[in-house]
Structures are given as C-alpha cells and as structure tokens.
Scaffold this active site. Structure first.
Site, short mmCIF file in Angstrom:
data_model
loop_
_atom_site.label_atom_id
_atom_site.label_comp_id
_atom_site.label_asym_id
_atom_site.label_seq_id
_atom_site.Cartn_x
_atom_site.Cartn_y
_atom_site.Cartn_z
N ASP A 310 18.74 -15.95 -16.20
CA ASP A 310 19.23 -17.12 -15.48
C ASP A 310 19.00 -18.31 -16.39
O ASP A 310 18.23 -18.23 -17.36
CB ASP A 310 18.45 -17.26 -14.16
CG ASP A 310 18.80 -18.54 -13.43
OD1 ASP A 310 20.00 -18.80 -13.27
OD2 ASP A 310 17.88 -19.28 -13.04
N ASP A 502 14.19 -17.13 -11.64
CA ASP A 502 13.08 -17.79 -10.95
C ASP A 502 13.41 -18.24 -9.54
O ASP A 502 12.52 -18.43 -8.73
CB ASP A 502 12.58 -19.00 -11.76
CG ASP A 502 13.51 -20.19 -11.65
OD1 ASP A 502 14.74 -19.97 -11.62
OD2 ASP A 502 13.03 -21.33 -11.55
#
Length: 630
Positions: A310, A502
C-alpha cells in the site's frame, strides 16, 4: 534443592528412568546381579507399552509417527538380551521429550516475556487523590501517575515536561525513547528514573500492549508446515532403518545386529529440531519488533517472490501536512477547512488527522455532525449545521456536486475535494513524504530473492506512479477499491505474495495475501488482526528483516533435520557391520539428539538484528496533475 525437585517432577519419566538405573547398580553391587536384567527389561517394556498406546492412537488417525522406531528398538534390545541398551534407549526417548520441552521454553522466552509482563495495576488521580485500581478499570481521559521503573498500564499521552521510556518489549529497540509533553506513550513501556503523569487515551483492552499480548498468544500455539514435512520423513526413514537392520541380521545371522542398528535409528532430531527452530525464529522476530502469528508464516516469508505495498502510511510516512486551501467563490479558507475538519473527525483515514491538526493549529472550533458516515477509500459524508458536507476523492465528491472540477497540483501533493450542500466548495491540498528507509527496504528485498514489487493504492494514477518511480517499484495499480486490491493480489503469478499495508481498508487484502504484513505501530486493529505479521515499530525496514528471519529460520530448521538424519544414517551403516555395540549406539544417538537441538536453537539469534545500510537508488522525478489521497 526446591528447583531440582521441581525439575524432577516436571520430567518424571526421566527421573524414574534414572532411579531404575541406579537401582540396578545397587542390586549389582549387592550381589543380586541376576535381578538386574529382569528389572531393566520389565521397566523398558512397560515404557514401550505406554508409548505404544499413543502410537496406536496416531496410527488409527492415519498418522505414521517416528516413535515406531523407538518402540521397536526397545522391544528388539530386550528380546536379544541387550537390557542395558534398552534402558539407555528409554532414557533417550524420555530425555528427548524433556529436551524438547526445555528447548521450546528457551525458544519462547521472548514471547512469554510479553505475556508475563502485562501491566496489572494503575495509579489513577481521582478526586484529588492517587488511588490504585486494576489496569482494566482505567478510563480514557483519566490522569495516571507512573512511578520510576514502572510499566505504563494503558496507552496515554505524556503530561509531564519530559521523561525517557524503555519501549524494547514493544518495539524491539533497546535505546530508551525520549518523550516530551504531548508525546504518545505506549502501554507496556517502562518509565525512566522520574515519576511522571500521563493522560489515558485508551482502555487496557484497546491499548497497544494488550493487542500485542493477544497476537503473541495466537502465535505461540502454531505448528509450521515444515514441521509437518519433518513428520512426513517418518515413512521413508522408518522403512530404511528397518530394512537396514533386517539386512544386517540376515547377512550376519545374528539378531543382535538388528537391535544395534535400530538403537541408532531413533529419530528424535526429526521430532524436535524443526519445532525448536521455528519457535526460535518466532522468538527472534519478537525481539525485532515483529509478531509472527504462526511458524508456517516464517516458511512462507522465506519463499516470498512478490512484495505488494500500500502507499499511504506504508511506503510514505502516513502523516501528510496541509499544503494549500483552494476555496471556490462563496467560501473562504478558514470556513472550508473548518467544514472539512468537522467532517473528517468521523474518519479513520490518515488524511483526516492532517486536517484536524491543521484546524487545531489555526484555532478553529469544529462543529458536531447530526449524522456522519465514511465510505472506505472514498470519503466522508456528514450533515453539519443543516448542510451536507462531502469530503474525499474527486469521483466521490463529483457524485454529489456534478460541477466539481479537478485542481492542478504539484508532484507529490495530494488533493481532497469538498462539496457543501450539493455545491462544489473547493479543494484542500496536502503533501505526504516517502519514508526515508523505503528505497533501502525495497533494495534489500530484491537481494533476498523477491523478484517483483508492486504498489496497490486508492490514490490517483499520477501520484502513485510518482512514488513508484522514486522507489523503483515495477508495477502500479492506482485508484483501487478494497475489492480491487484483493483481486489484484489473487491474480499475482509469482507466489508466495506478501502484502504490506496499514489501514482499515487494507484488512481484506492482508487476509487474502499469502503473507499479510500490517504496519501495526500506527495502523488499525482491523489490519493487525487480518495480517500474519504485525510490525510493532514504525519502520518499513522491518519488513525486509521479517523476510530475512524467515529465510534464516527455514535454513536452520532444514540444516538441523538433515544433520540428524545424516549422522544417524552414517552410524547405522557402521553398526550394521557390528562395530558399535547396542549400549554404545544408544548413547551415541543421545549425543546426536543434543547436537540437532543445539543446532536448531541457533534460530533464536543472540541480539537485535540491525538493518543493513543500503545506498539510495536513483530517484526519478515525475510530474503529477491530478493526485489525490484516500
């Protein structure tokens, strides 16, 4: 003396075997040597029967265990009159189980330390007095006193001017962290030499340390696939050992040869080495600020071929700063920011925190929403002061304000669009920065054998490609929804695939990847629970460290297994020629077991791993016209 008795009770089978051996020596010294063979033989057969019950149960469940060889060796040595060797084999079998238990306890020491050190009590200021209450009774907002060298019971912020905190049990870093007023303080940290006051920001159950404890408890109950692979060696190893013993018997015409071969075939290294190595690897990971939820994850980490990341909060700092406010006619900068922050206070996205910080810095008073809802990766819709306020991606805002138009921004900047009452109100620009250790981490992963890197992000194409080119990432998929990320990861051909993220929107793809790695220091609980590995330190370099620990662990496990196999086979071949008596062979096999266990314990590692310094790679600049963050 008490400790000796405790160990003797814990390993009662070893204790009983030693007592029987000493009793035999006493009988022999007293002139009653004729009773010794009966004592040793009956005891050895009793242990064989006891072990045989468990073996039969395993066979009925379809599991061919390696203990078949040990039981066969005991029976064979008794039948050929090698009763001393029979007792030595019993000692080897029971002692091997004791060594396994000791090695497991040694390997899990760092994991167990987290469990046993969980904060139990808090000193809370209530009605002007300090009262002691259970840690789980602390409420967010209460002021706590932390005395010197005490554990912080819940997540909090520091109220006192400054202190130092030992966060080694949480982050793996041995250097004390300097804290100043307003800094966050993690539960499980150890206060320095001065008493300080903190304000609780979470309950004990929601605090960092308790979440780590829950992950550790889950991690400590796992069994790795490579351990099951070691179990599958049982059939060929058993067949080979029985065949070699049978050939030696047939060639010599002496059944003693059969027993001499089998006492060296007892495969404790296969039973013990792999589990010890994987528990050691998990322990080493814990020392390095990594919670690995199962031994099987270490095997997958060792074989990772594709790493997917990400962007926001993973490859970048995740702390964007307000760069510019661009209101449309009818709105001023302060009013637009106030409405954005009022809506974003109901969002869990990292950009929301940036908007709230900017509003606080400007002294803006936020309004409460009559209702609010967040659409993951897209934005927030809130009813504020009777008007619908929409904050988020351009596409999302344009659905509520068709006249919305994109705004020009510089490379690396991020755009948040705003609609108020169905009317396009403007855009707020922020800038996020690449983590300083991101390029080095990707270079290290390539050295560790990761063949392909990939970025999946909800950001605009231009922003994503700018970051990817800066870091040398080979593939980019931008403007992804959570479902898009899952499909992209499932479509990766080079596997196993590791996904690093996250946010709450990363939870589905972390669960879908072969190995999900959550940046848990700032990430959400949902991401941590979905992941296989949780990074407790806000450093992406720990991802490469996790892969390296996985590779080292698998290498050590296989080395230990094959060390035991090769030494045992070599000794069996020598014994087939009658060179090694049964009693000496049993003693030698015990030495082989010990060597295999000690070899496996190398997986624990002796200290905190230090990340390699990797020279920065060339960075290419790229222009961006329409980046946005969500």
């Amino acid at each position: 003396m008490t400790r000796i008795l405790h160990v003797a009770r814990r390993y009662w089978a070893v204790t009983l075997t030693v007592i029987v051996g000493l009793a035999g020596l006493v009988l022999w010294a007293a002139g009653a040597g004729a009773a010794v063979p009966w004592l040793f033989s009956v005891y050895a057969l009793a242990i064989a029967a006891w072990q045989g019950v468990g073996m039969v149960r395993d066979l009925l469940r379809g599991h061919w265990g390696l203990d078949v060889l040990a039981i066969t060796a005991i029976v064979a040595t008794v039948l050929v009159g090698e009763y001393i060797a029979a007792v030595v084999v019993v000692l080897m079998l029971t002692g091997g189980e004791a060594l396994e238990d000791y090695a497991n306890r040694r390997a899990k020491r760092e994991l167990d330390a987290l469990l046993t050190r969980a904060p139990q009590q808090a000193h809370v200021r209530r009605d002007g007095e300090i009262v002691d209450v259970p840690a789980d009774a602390v409420r967010p907002g209460e002021v706590l006193l932390i005395r010197p060298s005490e554990l912080v019971p819940v997540d909090a912020v520091l109220l006192s001017p400054e202190t130092t905190m030992d966060e080694s049990q949480i982050t793996g870093e041995s250097v004390p962290a300097e804290k100043r007023s307003g800094d966050p303080v993690l539960s499980g940290s150890v206060n320095g030499s001065s008493a300080v006051e903190v304000r609780a920001t979470a309950t004990a159950a929601d605090s960092q340390y308790q979440q780590i404890v829950a992950l550790v408890a889950e991690a400590s109950e796992s069994k790795a696939p490579v351990v099951r692979l070691a179990d599958r060696y049982a059939v060929p190893f058993t067949v080979f050992s029985l065949a070699l013993g049978g050939i030696a018997w047939w060639a010599s015409g002496d059944p003693v040869r059969f027993a001499e071969v089998l006492v060296l075939a007892t495969p404790c290294p296969l039973l013990i080495a792999a589990p010890v190595a994987f528990l050691g690897g998990m322990s080493r990971a814990a020392k390095n600020g990594l919670i690995v939820k199962s031994g099987g994850v270490l095997e997958l980490l060792a074989r990772v071929r594709t790493a997917v990341f990400d962007k926001t909060g993973t490859l970048t700092s995740g702390e964007p700063e307000l760069a510019e406010i661009r209101p449309e006619p009818g709105f001023d900068e302060r009013e637009l920011l106030r409405l954005v922050a009022s809506a974003e206070q109901y969002s869990s996205h990292v950009l929301a925190a940036a908007m709230l910080r900017a509003a606080a810095d400007r002294g803006l008073v936020l309004a409460e929403a009559d209702r609010a809802g967040e659409t993951a990766t897209n934005g927030v819709v809130a009813t504020i002061e009777g008007r619908e306020v929409v904050v988020g991606k351009f596409r999302f805002v344009a659905e509520h304000a068709p006249e919305a138009r994109r705004t020009e921004i510089a490379a690396g900047q991020l755009a948040v669009y705003v609609a108020v009452g169905g009317r396009y109100a403007g855009a707020v620009l922020a800038a996020d920065h690449v983590r300083p250790d991101a390029a080095a981490t990707l270079a290290e992963l390539r050295r560790l054998g990761v063949e392909e890197t990939m970025m999946l992000t909800g950001d605009a194409e231009a922003t994503a490609r700018h970051i990817a080119e800066e870091l040398g990432i080979t593939r980019v998929h931008a403007e992804c929804l959570p479902g898009d990320k899952v499909r992209d990861v499932q479509a990766v051909e080079r596997r196993p695939v590791m996904m690093v993220g996250d946010g709450v929107n990363d939870a589905p793809v972390l669960a879908a990847a072969d190995v999900g790695v959550a940046m848990g220091a700032k990430g959400t609980t949902a991401a941590s629970e979905s992941a296989n590995v949780v990074v407790l330190v806000d450093e992406i370099s720990r991802v490469a460290r996790a892969v390296r620990i996985g590779q080292d662990t698998v290498r050590i496990a296989l080395q230990s297994i094959w060390l035991g196999i090769l030494v045992s086979v070599g000794l069996m071949l020598v014994a087939a020629f009658g060179v090694i008596p049964a009693t000496l062979g049993a003693v030698l096999q015990e030495v082989v077991d010990l060597v295999a266990i000690l070899a496996a314990l190398r997986a624990i590692g002796g200290r905190l791993d230090r990340a390699k310094v990797v020279p920065g790679e060339p960075r290419a600049a790229a222009a961006a016209s329409e980046p946005e963050l969500r």
